[in-house]
Structures are given as C-alpha cells and as structure tokens.
Design a protein around this motif. Structure first.
Motif, PDB file in Angstrom:
ATOM      1  N   CYS A  54      32.875  42.475  46.183  1.00 56.35           N
ATOM      2  CA  CYS A  54      31.922  43.031  44.736  1.00 56.35           C
ATOM      3  C   CYS A  54      31.462  43.993  45.186  1.00 56.35           C
ATOM      4  N   ARG A  55      31.342  44.837  45.755  1.00 56.92           N
ATOM      5  CA  ARG A  55      30.753  46.044  45.409  1.00 56.92           C
ATOM      6  C   ARG A  55      31.254  47.231  44.404  1.00 56.92           C
ATOM      7  N   GLY A  56      30.292  47.729  43.557  1.00 56.19           N
ATOM      8  CA  GLY A  56      30.466  48.216  42.298  1.00 56.19           C
ATOM      9  C   GLY A  56      30.431  47.014  41.029  1.00 56.19           C
ATOM     10  N   ALA A  57      30.039  45.853  41.385  1.00 55.05           N
ATOM     11  CA  ALA A  57      30.555  45.549  39.697  1.00 55.05           C
ATOM     12  C   ALA A  57      29.115  44.923  40.343  1.00 55.05           C
ATOM     13  N   ARG A  58      28.952  43.716  38.719  1.00 54.51           N
ATOM     14  CA  ARG A  58      27.293  43.124  38.920  1.00 54.51           C
ATOM     15  C   ARG A  58      27.834  42.171  39.024  1.00 54.51           C
ATOM     16  N   VAL A  59      27.389  41.233  40.204  1.00 57.21           N
ATOM     17  CA  VAL A  59      28.161  39.703  40.535  1.00 57.21           C
ATOM     18  C   VAL A  59      27.000  38.105  38.885  1.00 57.21           C
ATOM     19  N   GLU A  60      27.746  38.132  38.688  1.00 55.07           N
ATOM     20  CA  GLU A  60      26.896  36.817  37.649  1.00 55.07           C
ATOM     21  C   GLU A  60      27.142  35.363  38.666  1.00 55.07           C
ATOM     22  N   ALA A  61      26.255  34.182  38.704  1.00 53.66           N
ATOM     23  CA  ALA A  61      26.347  32.770  39.100  1.00 53.66           C
ATOM     24  C   ALA A  61      26.171  32.366  38.027  1.00 53.66           C
ATOM     25  N   TYR A  62      27.790  30.530  38.029  1.00 49.42           N
ATOM     26  CA  TYR A  62      28.061  29.802  37.328  1.00 49.42           C
ATOM     27  C   TYR A  62      28.216  28.427  38.003  1.00 49.42           C
ATOM     28  N   ARG A  63      27.404  27.075  37.151  1.00 53.70           N
ATOM     29  CA  ARG A  63      28.189  25.897  37.866  1.00 53.70           C
ATOM     30  C   ARG A  63      28.581  25.145  36.933  1.00 53.70           C
ATOM     31  N   GLY A  64      29.283  25.054  37.397  1.00 52.21           N
ATOM     32  CA  GLY A  64      30.419  23.960  36.016  1.00 52.21           C
ATOM     33  C   GLY A  64      31.583  25.045  34.583  1.00 52.21           C
ATOM     34  N   VAL A  65      32.868  24.733  34.431  1.00 49.23           N
ATOM     35  CA  VAL A  65      33.554  25.215  33.732  1.00 49.23           C
ATOM     36  C   VAL A  65      33.023  25.970  32.107  1.00 49.23           C
ATOM     37  N   ASN A  66      32.271  24.979  31.794  1.00 52.28           N
ATOM     38  CA  ASN A  66      31.336  25.347  30.901  1.00 52.28           C
ATOM     39  C   ASN A  66      30.113  26.415  30.527  1.00 52.28           C
ATOM     40  N   GLU A  67      29.899  26.305  31.919  1.00 56.00           N
ATOM     41  CA  GLU A  67      28.896  27.623  32.042  1.00 56.00           C
ATOM     42  C   GLU A  67      29.380  28.757  32.206  1.00 56.00           C
ATOM     43  N   TYR A 115      34.827  45.564  32.282  1.00 56.79           N
ATOM     44  CA  TYR A 115      36.091  45.098  33.342  1.00 56.79           C
ATOM     45  C   TYR A 115      35.160  43.365  33.532  1.00 56.79           C
ATOM     46  N   VAL A 116      35.269  42.074  33.369  1.00 54.11           N
ATOM     47  CA  VAL A 116      35.069  40.501  34.160  1.00 54.11           C
ATOM     48  C   VAL A 116      36.563  40.078  34.579  1.00 54.11           C
ATOM     49  N   TYR A 117      36.163  39.402  35.999  1.00 58.35           N
ATOM     50  CA  TYR A 117      36.650  38.584  36.691  1.00 58.35           C
ATOM     51  C   TYR A 117      36.271  37.852  36.993  1.00 58.35           C
ATOM     52  N   ALA A 118      36.644  36.396  36.377  1.00 61.34           N
ATOM     53  CA  ALA A 118      36.308  35.361  36.243  1.00 61.34           C
ATOM     54  C   ALA A 118      37.137  34.567  37.493  1.00 61.34           C
ATOM     55  N   TYR A 119      36.046  33.942  38.542  1.00 55.48           N
ATOM     56  CA  TYR A 119      36.544  32.860  39.777  1.00 55.48           C
ATOM     57  C   TYR A 119      36.515  31.447  39.364  1.00 55.48           C
ATOM     58  N   TYR A 120      37.676  30.272  39.631  1.00 60.71           N
ATOM     59  CA  TYR A 120      36.994  29.119  39.541  1.00 60.71           C
ATOM     60  C   TYR A 120      38.011  28.045  39.945  1.00 60.71           C
TER      61      TYR A 120
END
Length: 385
Positions: free
Chosen positions: A168-181, A200-205
């Motif tokens: 993730c170098r070069g990006a800001r990382v946001e953490a979440y818990r659960g699909v609604n979050e 650009y937003v990359y979200a991983y589930y």
C-alpha cells in the motif's frame, strides 16, 4: 482454460487503472462507448470481493443488484488465487514479474516454503530476516506510481499487516470491520477525494472467500453472505448518487468444491515424497513440485500411472514459456517459485502434503486451478451520476 493477460483479464483491468492513475482517459476497459471522456473531480472505486466468481453470480445472483450491473467477465491470473491476483491488483504486475505464484512459494533464502501474505513458513512459524520485505517484494506498488491520490480500504485485521503496508505504499490506508462499515468508509472517502479533485479507492472484502472455503461455495452461509454483499452494493450506489463516481466490482478468483473422496494426500505415499526435494508449494489445485535431480523420469512415470483423471503433470518451465504466468520482466526467482514440475488438478481434485508441526486446514471450497469456475470473475460497473 488459460488466463487472459489482455483486455479480457484482471491484469488488463488493472493495466487500465494504472493508465487512469497516470492521467490517460482513452481505451479504459471499464468505459462504455457513450461515457464522457473526462469528468472533473472524478473518483474511481474498485471493490474487490474475494472469491466472487462469475459462474456463482450468474447462477445465484438472479434479481440481484450486482448481476443487474454486470458488464462482462474477465479471467483471473494463474494461479487463480488470492496471493497471485491481489498482488497483481496492488502492483499492476503479472505473477511472471511479481513472483507470488500461489499461497505458498519456495524461498530457500528464508528457510524453505513460506506463505508470503501472513509471512509464515510451513510448520515453522513467522518468517524473519534482514530486509525481509524489500527482498521478498522488491517491486513498487501501483499507488507509488500514481498521479492521483489513492486510498486503500482493508479489513481491520489485515490493514496493518506487513504485506498490506508494503503493497500500500503511496496510498492512505483505512481500516474497517464488516461490510456496512466498508460502505461507509468508501462513501466518506469518495466525498473527500472529490473535494481534492478526484482519486482512486481500492476496497478489499474477504469474508465471502472465507465462508466459501469453510462451508463450500454453494452453501447456505455463502448464499446469505452474497445477499449481504448485494444489499451493501445497492446501498453504496444509493449513497453515492450524484457524486459522479465510477464504481467497479470484481474478484480475484472463483470457486469449486472439493469432496473428501477427491483429496490426494502425498504424505501417505512415501516412495513419491522421497522423490521431492521440498514440500509442495503453490496451491492444492495447482501444486508446484521440486523433484530431486535424477528422479524426474521416475516421478513422471508415477504421475502417468496413478493420476489420469485426477491431475495433469507438466514441466513447469513449459508453463512459463507458454505464458501462463503472464507478461513482463521475468522475476529472477521464478524458477524456484514454480519448481521443476506442476500438478494441474482435474475438476474437483486437490493434492496436499504435510510437514511436521503443520495441520493443513480442511477446505471444502477451493481455487487456484484452471477450471472455468475458478478462472472467470465478473466485471460489474455503475456510474453514480
């Protein structure tokens, strides 16, 4: 079936993302013919649902928002697995270049066969070593090369892992818990990026993948999880209405089920295991074998005699030459990572071995092979005008 490393593959999709992040607006693989070429403050969202195959979507997604917005299908990379495909998504490189050729890779520099995502060795715990990350992952991330701001939204339990932070170098990382979050984080991030001129937003589930492994890819828990994801996707589109964001959804691989009677345990065949110079690596659906020098013909004879209908044995160098691992600059340790031979398992079959102090997980749902169910993933897209 073979992976496509052009316009009809996941690699080609990420190549388009790379071009978009560099400021190119032409020939993007998710653009429809009537799309405007440029929109001020545009935000691109890519939501990757681990394990959501195109066959599953078409079979069980009737009436879903996700199927309604399906544009076409793409192939995964080879092997069709998270370690290989997610690394492609986060770097823009094919396995031929990034060298992560499965959940397990052969790495003599760090004590043998290891799992690069959790950074553990088979049966021996955590991997350690001087300059470990830069030596295992010497390539830049996709985000380091971008001309637009990037944000990665990842599950809380892996957002701060060494693998994640390195890629993730070069990006800001946001953490979440659960699909609604996850949805809430995406909506907040899109609004913030629009105010900055786009990004650009990359979200991983990952939960869909975990349930498919544990219960099987057609099980009730998986169908329930798909319904939750579909509701979340519908909510995301509603909350982003009017933002102008382009939302893409795809996956790293699909799934098939592996019945107990189609599981081969190599550790019960001592005469065969003795022909190998290391534990198996790669995937249980595409197993790489390091055959001892001088035992090649004996190993090949064993495979011809005992594995018809269960596996196809190929010389790994031939698979590399045929382009199965993709284009690019060859990883300097690719030969180590793919071994001398590859067991390409037939439909529904897997092969595993065991090393001391290791208990391989019992997986019902599996992937990594070349079946259509494993290789095809959907490309879903919606513009939130």
């Amino acid at each position: 079936m073979r992976p496509d490393y052009g316009a009809d593959g996941l690699y080609g999709l990420i190549a388009g993302v790379r071009r978009w992040l560099a400021g190119c607006e032409d020939g993007l693989p998710w653009r429809l013919s009537n799309d405007a070429v440029k929109r001020p403050g545009e935000v691109l969202v890519f939501w990757l649902v681990d394990g959501l195959g195109d066959a599953f979507l078409q079979r069980y997604g009737v009436g879903s928002v996700l199927l309604h917005h399906r544009r076409r299908r793409l192939t995964s990379v080879f092997p069709s697995t998270t370690a290989s495909a997610i690394t492609t998504v986060m770097t823009g490189l094919a396995p031929y270049t990034h060298g992560l050729t499965g959940w397990f890779i052969n790495e003599p520099r760090f004590g043998g066969v290891l799992a690069p995502l959790p950074l553990t060795r088979r049966g021996k715990g955590a991997v350690r070593g001087a300059s470990l990350l830069s030596r295992l992952f010497p390539f830049p991330s996709l985000y380091q090369q971008a001309r637009k701001p990037c944000v990665v939204i990842a599950p809380r339990h892996i957002a701060g892992s060494a693998f994640s932070l390195r890629h993730c170098r070069g990006a800001r990382v946001e953490a979440y818990r659960g699909v609604n979050e996850l949805v809430a984080r995406v909506v907040e991030t899109v609004r913030a990026l629009r105010a900055r001129g786009g990004g650009y937003v990359y979200a991983y589930y990952e939960r869909f993948d975990a349930l498919s492994h544990r219960y099987g890819c057609r099980s009730a828990p998986v169908l329930e999880e798909f319904a939750r994801i579909d509701r979340a996707f519908g909510s995301l589109l509603e909350r982003l209405a009017g933002s102008g964001a382009e939302v893409l959804v795809s996956a790293d691989h699909g799934f098939i089920d592996n019945p107990r009677e189609r599981r081969i345990r190599l550790d019960t065949r001592r005469e065969v295991a003795a022909m190998l110079a290391s534990a198996l690596f790669g995937e249980r659906r595409a197993a790489f074998c390091k055959v001892r020098s001088g035992a090649e013909h004996e190993f090949e004879a064993w495979a011809r005699e005992t594995l018809p209908g269960k596996a196809l044995l190929r010389r790994s160098a031939d698979l590399v030459a045929e382009g199965l691992f993709g284009p690019g600059i060859r990883h300097k340790r690719l030969s180590e990572r793919v071994g001398t031979h590859t067991l390409l398992m037939e439909r529904g079959w897997t092969i595993i071995d065991r090393v001391p102090a290791e208990r391989p997980p019992e997986l019902i749902g599996v992937h990594g092979g070349l079946s259509a169910e494993e290789m095809w993933v959907p490309l879903i897209g919606a513009r939130c005008d």
